[in-house]
Design an enzyme around this catalytic site. Structure first.
Site, PDB file in Angstrom:
ATOM      1  N   GLY A 221       0.844  -1.200   0.000  1.00 19.60           N
ATOM      2  CA  GLY A 221       0.000   0.000   0.000  1.00 19.60           C
ATOM      3  C   GLY A 221       0.870   1.237   0.000  1.00 19.60           C
ATOM      4  CB  SER A 222       0.038   4.749   0.547  1.00 19.46           C
ATOM      5  OG  SER A 222      -0.551   4.690   1.827  1.00 19.46           O
ATOM      6  CB  THR A 223       5.190   5.759   1.703  1.00 15.67           C
ATOM      7  OG1 THR A 223       5.733   5.127   0.534  1.00 15.67           O
ATOM      8  CG2 THR A 223       6.314   6.038   2.687  1.00 15.67           C
ATOM      9  CB  THR A 225      -1.042   3.004   4.917  1.00 15.59           C
ATOM     10  OG1 THR A 225      -1.876   3.999   4.351  1.00 15.59           O
ATOM     11  CG2 THR A 225      -1.888   2.051   5.723  1.00 15.59           C
ATOM     12  N   GLY A 226       2.074   2.415   5.394  1.00 12.35           N
ATOM     13  CA  GLY A 226       3.133   1.467   5.749  1.00 12.35           C
ATOM     14  C   GLY A 226       3.822   1.859   7.051  1.00 12.35           C
ATOM     15  CD  GLU A 243       7.160  -5.367  -1.927  1.00 10.61           C
ATOM     16  OE1 GLU A 243       7.497  -4.349  -2.562  1.00 10.61           O
ATOM     17  OE2 GLU A 243       7.856  -6.390  -1.866  1.00 10.61           O
ATOM     18  CB  CYS A 273       3.568   0.121  -6.817  1.00 16.34           C
ATOM     19  SG  CYS A 273       3.865  -1.555  -7.372  1.00 16.34           S
TER      20      CYS A 273
HETATM   21  P1  NAD Z   1      -3.366   2.319   1.326  1.00  9.90           P
HETATM   22  O1  NAD Z   1      -2.094   2.405   2.079  1.00  9.90           O
HETATM   23  O2  NAD Z   1      -4.377   3.374   1.501  1.00  9.90           O
HETATM   24  O3  NAD Z   1      -4.133   0.946   1.692  1.00  9.90           O
HETATM   25  C1  NAD Z   1      -3.537  -0.323   1.515  1.00  9.90           C
HETATM   26  C2  NAD Z   1      -4.235  -1.322   2.423  1.00  9.90           C
HETATM   27  O4  NAD Z   1      -3.976  -0.987   3.791  1.00  9.90           O
HETATM   28  C3  NAD Z   1      -5.749  -1.364   2.288  1.00  9.90           C
HETATM   29  O5  NAD Z   1      -6.192  -2.704   2.416  1.00  9.90           O
HETATM   30  C4  NAD Z   1      -6.219  -0.530   3.481  1.00  9.90           C
HETATM   31  O6  NAD Z   1      -7.519  -0.859   3.912  1.00  9.90           O
HETATM   32  C5  NAD Z   1      -5.189  -0.939   4.523  1.00  9.90           C
HETATM   33  N1  NAD Z   1      -5.005   0.011   5.621  1.00  9.90           N
HETATM   34  C6  NAD Z   1      -5.274   1.349   5.634  1.00  9.90           C
HETATM   35  N2  NAD Z   1      -4.926   1.879   6.838  1.00  9.90           N
HETATM   36  C7  NAD Z   1      -4.408   0.859   7.578  1.00  9.90           C
HETATM   37  C8  NAD Z   1      -3.856   0.783   8.894  1.00  9.90           C
HETATM   38  N3  NAD Z   1      -3.757   1.853   9.696  1.00  9.90           N
HETATM   39  N4  NAD Z   1      -3.430  -0.421   9.329  1.00  9.90           N
HETATM   40  C9  NAD Z   1      -3.489  -1.509   8.525  1.00  9.90           C
HETATM   41  N5  NAD Z   1      -4.011  -1.496   7.282  1.00  9.90           N
HETATM   42  C10 NAD Z   1      -4.468  -0.324   6.812  1.00  9.90           C
HETATM   43  O7  NAD Z   1      -2.917   2.127  -0.181  1.00  9.90           O
HETATM   44  P2  NAD Z   1      -3.857   2.096  -1.483  1.00  9.90           P
HETATM   45  O8  NAD Z   1      -4.318   3.495  -1.734  1.00  9.90           O
HETATM   46  O9  NAD Z   1      -4.852   0.993  -1.352  1.00  9.90           O
HETATM   47  O10 NAD Z   1      -2.798   1.651  -2.608  1.00  9.90           O
HETATM   48  C11 NAD Z   1      -2.066   2.534  -3.377  1.00  9.90           C
HETATM   49  C12 NAD Z   1      -0.634   2.628  -2.894  1.00  9.90           C
HETATM   50  O11 NAD Z   1      -0.052   1.328  -2.857  1.00  9.90           O
HETATM   51  C13 NAD Z   1       0.261   3.432  -3.828  1.00  9.90           C
HETATM   52  O12 NAD Z   1       1.123   4.260  -3.086  1.00  9.90           O
HETATM   53  C14 NAD Z   1       1.064   2.352  -4.565  1.00  9.90           C
HETATM   54  O13 NAD Z   1       2.295   2.795  -5.096  1.00  9.90           O
HETATM   55  C15 NAD Z   1       1.229   1.334  -3.478  1.00  9.90           C
HETATM   56  N6  NAD Z   1       1.519   0.015  -4.041  1.00  9.90           N
HETATM   57  C16 NAD Z   1       2.752  -0.528  -3.832  1.00  9.90           C
HETATM   58  C17 NAD Z   1       3.073  -1.764  -4.391  1.00  9.90           C
HETATM   59  C18 NAD Z   1       4.426  -2.384  -4.199  1.00  9.90           C
HETATM   60  O14 NAD Z   1       4.568  -3.558  -4.476  1.00  9.90           O
HETATM   61  N7  NAD Z   1       5.422  -1.652  -3.753  1.00  9.90           N
HETATM   62  C19 NAD Z   1       2.114  -2.441  -5.152  1.00  9.90           C
HETATM   63  C20 NAD Z   1       0.858  -1.864  -5.333  1.00  9.90           C
HETATM   64  C21 NAD Z   1       0.573  -0.631  -4.750  1.00  9.90           C
END
Ligand code: NAD
Length: 470
Positions: A221-223, A225-226, A243, A273
């Site tokens: 997901g996003s940086t 949130t990571g 990731e 991503c």
């Molecule tokens: P996001 O971080 O908003 O959400 C990702 C997941 O995390 C979702 O399932 C969401 O419900 C969950 N989440 C949200 N808050 C949380 C928390 N506090 N604790 C635990 N889980 C939580 O990301 P997004 O908008 O769904 O995805 C887009 C982002 O993901 C972009 O920045 C993209 O570059 C990145 N991405 C990275 C890769 C990679 O392999 N590096 C692959 C695909 C997408």
């Protein structure tokens, strides 16, 4: 596989919740079917079932696990059409791109489950042996974003299960449908509790990262949130793989004459991503290159992904649409020059459509260069000195992928060697494979997924000191 009703999958049972919610079809803003909103009790049940399943599964052989995974991959292939349709309606990507993602899912299961996990004999003498071996961790929670809901869920399921763990998948609230069906389809092939899926609202992710019964979080997901995920996992010292987002540069040398490079910036409406998000073109070919790129991107049809010949579907959700509109507004506020597009596209159906946009040579500090757009908006910049473009390409805090394009392979690899990113491509920008590790440098992630290194992230290392005689 019927795709009208959607349930959580807990202990191989399809379960429902008192409260439900639904996703939105981004091509027309219409509601998709209801899905569960999991409660802490659902999480506790799933974690308990996973812990029970782990006990036996961790003792099975790689051959047994591979056989179950292969049968599962066959079932996904048999249901590819249903997954493809569901994916387009929930995610928005055109059917052809949805078909590719679904095909990759079974390919990933097969590829990951044929990698040998070594047992290293570090030293052996007549009276002593020292071994490093790898053991499963326990229960993995797989947290998945909305851009590749099938492939990214399957990559995590296959890695967890093949290495002897149980897995609970949490899809994004924006795209819960294929994730729930993937777990439902898994039930005949795996023991109860081994592969489960919970859908929910924004409260569900933190319930998983906080839970003491979960041993690892595999998060994509996003940086921002990571960072929250890692902070939460630190309380129980869970293993974490992150990731995260990227803002990949591509460096085009002065001997390049390809216009189809635009494909690598606009797939999935640029919501990938690792894709070209900053295009650096040598100044001696800049004008011709830009003209040809604009002409090529004009041929990419925008529309509802279920219609024929569409290449650019809607962006996935209202929040992303608003972010893209905000970025488009920087064209006037930061005095940028669009070479193509620059506005949202008209949609009578109320979908989240954006005209593919190319920004002509914006300054390095403009928002469109500094931030991951995650919408079909591409900045193209000029460069003249090799050292300068390498510095600009590496300047950000992200480091997921990068690419260098030249007919001169030696020159291209010389530049590629200096890129600060987890993947570097020469004359390409997208290749991935199940047996090749993928991950980010800097704030694009921690650890890798896929390949042997990815699989080892689902294991504890154990060193055994074995004295043969007492
Ligand atoms: P996001 O971080 O908003 O959400 C990702 C997941 O995390 C979702 O399932 C969401 O419900 C969950 N989440 C949200 N808050 C949380 C928390 N506090 N604790 C635990 N889980 C939580 O990301 P997004 O908008 O769904 O995805 C887009 C982002 O993901 C972009 O920045 C993209 O570059 C990145 N991405 C990275 C890769 C990679 O392999 N590096 C692959 C695909 C997408």
């Amino acid at each position: 596989m019927p795709c009208q009703t959607f349930h959580n999958v807990i202990n191989n049972q399809l379960t429902s919740t008192v409260t439900t919610r639904h996703g939105i079809n981004p091509a027309n803003s219409q509601p998709n079917p209801d899905v569960p909103v999991s409660t802490p009790e659902d999480v506790n049940q799933a974690v308990q079932a996973a812990r029970d399943a782990f006990g036996k599964w961790s003792k099975t052989s790689f051959t047994e696990r591979r056989a179950c995974l292969t049968a599962y991959a066959d079932a996904i292939e048999a249901n590819a059409e249903a997954f493809k349709q569901t994916l387009t309606v929930e995610q928005g990507k055109p059917l052809s791109q949805a078909a590719t993602e679904v095909a990759m899912a079974s390919q990933w299961i097969r590829g990951l489950s044929t990698i040998e996990i070594p047992q290293n004999v570090i030293a052996e003498t007549e009276d002593r042996k020292v071994i490093q071996r790898y053991m499963p961790l326990g229960v993995v929670a797989a947290i998945v974003p909305w851009n590749f809901p099938v492939l990214l869920a399957i990559g995590k399921i296959a890695q967890a299960v093949y290495t002897g763990n149980a897995v609970i998948v949490k899809p994004s609230p924006f795209t819960p449908y294929c994730g729930l069906k993937l777990a439902e389809l898994a039930t005949p092939f795996f023991p109860p509790g081994l592969v489960q899926c919970l859908s929910g609202d924004d409260s569900l992710g933190p319930m998983l990262t906080e839970h003491p019964g979960i041993d690892k979080i595999s998060f994509t997901g996003s940086t921002p949130t990571g960072k929250r995920v890692m902070a939460s996992c630190s309380k129980t010292l869970k293993r974490v793989t992150l990731e995260l987002g990227g803002n990949d540069p591509a460096i085009i040398c002065d001997d390049v004459d390809i216009d189809a490079i635009g494909i690598l910036s606009y797939l999935c409406s640029s919501q990938v991503c690792m894709m070209i998000k900053r295009l650096y073109v040598h100044e001696s070919i800049y004008n011709t290159f830009l003209d040809r790129l604009v002409a090529f991107v004009k041929t990419l049809k925008v529309g509802d992904g279920t219609e024929a010949d569409i290449f650019i579907g809607p962006v996935q959700n209202a929040m992303q649409f608003e972010k893209a509109k905000e970025l488009l507004s920087t064209i006037s506020s930061q005095k940028l020059k669009p070479a193509l597009g620059g506005s949202v596209a008209d949609s009578t159906a109320g979908g989240y459509f954006i005209h593919p946009t190319i920004i002509d040579n914006p300054p390095e500090d403009s928002t469109v260069v500094q931030e991951e757009p995650f919408a079909p908006i591409l900045p193209v910049m000029k460069w003249s000195e090799e050292a300068d473009v390498i510095q600009r390409a590496n300047a950000l805090q992200t480091g997921l992928g990068s690419s260098v394009w030249s007919k001169d392979f030696e020159r291209a690899t010389r530049i590629a060697d200096q890129m600060q990113s987890g993947s570097v491509w020469v004359n390409s920008h997208f290749d991935v494979a199940p047996d090749v590790p993928f991950g980010g440098h800097k704030q694009s992630g921690m650890g890798v997924e896929w390949g042997l290194a990815g699989l080892l992230g689902y294991c504890n290392s154990q060193t055994q000191w074995l004295k043969k005689c007492l």
